[in-house]
Enzyme design. Structure first.
Site, PDB file in Angstrom:
ATOM      1  N   ASP A 183       0.876  -1.189   0.000  1.00  0.00           N
ATOM      2  CA  ASP A 183       0.000   0.000   0.000  1.00  0.00           C
ATOM      3  C   ASP A 183       0.904   1.228   0.000  1.00  0.00           C
ATOM      4  O   ASP A 183       1.035   1.927   1.003  1.00  0.00           O
ATOM      5  CB  ASP A 183      -0.937  -0.016   1.211  1.00  0.00           C
ATOM      6  CG  ASP A 183      -1.922   1.155   1.183  1.00  0.00           C
ATOM      7  OD1 ASP A 183      -2.005   1.838   0.140  1.00  0.00           O
ATOM      8  OD2 ASP A 183      -2.593   1.398   2.195  1.00  0.00           O
ATOM      9  N   ILE A 184       1.543   1.466  -1.123  1.00  0.00           N
ATOM     10  CA  ILE A 184       2.568   2.502  -1.228  1.00  0.00           C
ATOM     11  C   ILE A 184       1.933   3.789  -1.753  1.00  0.00           C
ATOM     12  O   ILE A 184       1.512   3.865  -2.909  1.00  0.00           O
ATOM     13  CB  ILE A 184       3.723   2.040  -2.146  1.00  0.00           C
ATOM     14  CG1 ILE A 184       4.246   0.668  -1.685  1.00  0.00           C
ATOM     15  CG2 ILE A 184       4.823   3.090  -2.174  1.00  0.00           C
ATOM     16  CD1 ILE A 184       4.726   0.611  -0.248  1.00  0.00           C
ATOM     17  N   GLU A 185       1.874   4.799  -0.892  1.00  0.00           N
ATOM     18  CA  GLU A 185       1.206   6.050  -1.237  1.00  0.00           C
ATOM     19  C   GLU A 185       2.099   7.273  -1.062  1.00  0.00           C
ATOM     20  O   GLU A 185       1.695   8.394  -1.404  1.00  0.00           O
ATOM     21  CB  GLU A 185      -0.055   6.216  -0.378  1.00  0.00           C
ATOM     22  CG  GLU A 185      -1.034   5.043  -0.500  1.00  0.00           C
ATOM     23  CD  GLU A 185      -2.294   5.230   0.318  1.00  0.00           C
ATOM     24  OE1 GLU A 185      -2.694   6.384   0.527  1.00  0.00           O
ATOM     25  OE2 GLU A 185      -2.886   4.223   0.754  1.00  0.00           O
ATOM     26  N   LEU A 186       3.301   7.072  -0.509  1.00  0.00           N
ATOM     27  CA  LEU A 186       4.185   8.197  -0.189  1.00  0.00           C
ATOM     28  C   LEU A 186       5.597   7.938  -0.713  1.00  0.00           C
ATOM     29  O   LEU A 186       5.954   6.817  -1.048  1.00  0.00           O
ATOM     30  CB  LEU A 186       4.258   8.396   1.335  1.00  0.00           C
ATOM     31  CG  LEU A 186       2.963   8.585   2.112  1.00  0.00           C
ATOM     32  CD1 LEU A 186       3.251   8.554   3.601  1.00  0.00           C
ATOM     33  CD2 LEU A 186       2.280   9.887   1.719  1.00  0.00           C
TER      34      LEU A 186
END
Length: 294
Positions: free
Chosen positions: A150-153
Site C-alpha cells: 500500500d505505497i502512497e508516499l
C-alpha cells in the site's frame, strides 16, 4: 452409446471448469489494525465475512531505517506486546483466511533507496513476518501468507525489485503478493511493481479519487475498472470504503447500489477477484450486506 459417452465427457468437462472456478472464488478483503475499537483480529475473522485480512501497517521501512509496525492502539511492538496476535493469526488461517502484512499506508516514513535496499527489506520481511527465522518477530511465530504493497508516499522506485525479491522466497514457501494502487491509471507508486506480473491480488482504491470513483453514478468507476483488468495480475478487486466516513473525499457506494449497478457489470471480468474494504473499524454491517452478491 456414442451420444452417452459425449454427454458424460461434457458433464466431466463442466465439472472440471466448475472446480477451477471455485478455486478462484471471489471474496472480500479487509484492512485491520488502525483502530483499537475495531475488535480483535480473531473476532474479525470469526465473522465469516472475509477471505483476506491485511494487517496494517508496517509504516516505517527502507533507506536504512529500523522497520516499525504501527497497529494503532492494539499493541506496542517496542514492548513486544504484538506477539499475542500470533495465535489469532493462526486461528484466521485455520478458517482458510489469508493473512497478509500491509506495508506503507497513507502516513509513515518509508522508501527504497536502491535495489540492494529492496533486497534487504525483503529479507527483513521474510525473516520477521514470513517463513524465515528471527529472534525478534513482532507478531510472534505465526507465518503470514504474504505482503500487501500500500505505497502512497515517498519514492516510486525499486518496488519492482522488492516484489521480485519476495517472490524469490516462494521457492521455500509461497509468498502471496498484493497491491493497493489508487484508481487513476497507471498508479504513480506501484505501476512498475505491478508490471512484473508477480502480484496475486490487486485491490484498486476506487475512493478518495474523484475521477474514477462512484459519485452518484458508476460510469467513471466502470470505465476505470475495465482499464485495471488489463494489468498483469491474477485477480483484480474493487476497493471501497465501508462507510462515508472511511473516505473523506468520496467513493462510498450504498450496498443496494453496489449489488444492482456495479457488481453485475464487473463480475463479468475473468480477473474479478472480489471486493476490498477499507477498513474494519468502519465496517459495521457493510460486508455482511454485500457478501452474498460478491
Amino acid at each position: 452409446m456414442a451420444a452417452h459417452k459425449q454427454l458424460s465427457f461434457l458433464l466431466l468437462s463442466l465439472l472440471i471448469i466448475s472446480l477451477c472456478k471455485s478455486s478462484q472464488a471471489a471474496g472480500i478483503a479487509i484492512y485491520w489494525g488502525q483502530n483499537s475499537n475495531e475488535g480483535s483480529l480473531a473476532d474479525t475473522c470469526a465473522t465469516g465475512n472475509y477471505q483476506y485480512v491485511n494487517i496494517a501497517f508496517l509504516s516505517t521501512f527502507g533507506n536504512g531505517q529500523t522497520a516499525v509496525l504501527n497497529l494503532a492502539g492494539h499493541c506496542s511492538p517496542s514492548a513486544n506486546t504484538c506477539t499475542r496476535f500470533s495465535s489469532e493469526i493462526k486461528a484466521c488461517q485455520g478458517r482458510g483466511i489469508k493473512v497478509l502484512l500491509s506495508i506503507g499506508g497513507g502516513a509513515g516514513s518509508y522508501s527504497l533507496s536502491s535495489a540492494n535496499d529492496a533486497m534487504q527489506v525483503a529479507n527483513y520481511l521474510w525473516n520477521n513476518y514470513l517463513g524465515g527465522k528471527s529472534n525478534s518477530r513482532p507478531l510472534g511465530d505465526a507465518v503470514l501468507d504474504g505482503i500487501d504493497f500500500d505505497i502512497e508516499l515517498g519514492s516510486t522506485q525499486h518496488y519492482d525489485e522488492l516484489a521480485r525479491s519476495l517472490n524469490g522466497f516462494s521457492q521455500q514457501k509461497k509468498v502471496y503478493l498484493a497491491a493497493a494502487p489508487q484508481c487513476p491509471f497507471p498508479d504513480t507508486h506501484l505501476d512498475t511493481a505491478i508490471k512484473t506480473g508477480l502480484f496475486d491480488y490487486v485491490w484498486v482504491q476506487f475512493y478518495n479519487n474523484r475521477d474514477c470513483q462512484y459519485s452518484g453514478n458508476a460510469n467513471n468507476l466502470l470505465n476505470s475498472w475495465k482499464t485495471w483488468t488489463t494489468v498483469q495480475a491474477k485477480q483484480v478487486f474493487l476497493g471501497l470504503p465501508a462507510a462515508t466516513a472511511a473516505a473523506p473525499s468520496g467513493g462510498f457506494i450504498p450496498a443496494d447500489v453496489l449489488k444492482s449497478q456495479v457488481l453485475p457489470s464487473i463480475k463479468t471480468s475473468p480477473k474479478y477477484g472480489g471486493v476490498m474494504i477499507w477498513n474494519k473499524n468502519f465496517d459495521n454491517g457493510y460486508s455482511a450486506s454485500i457478501k452474498s452478491a460478491v
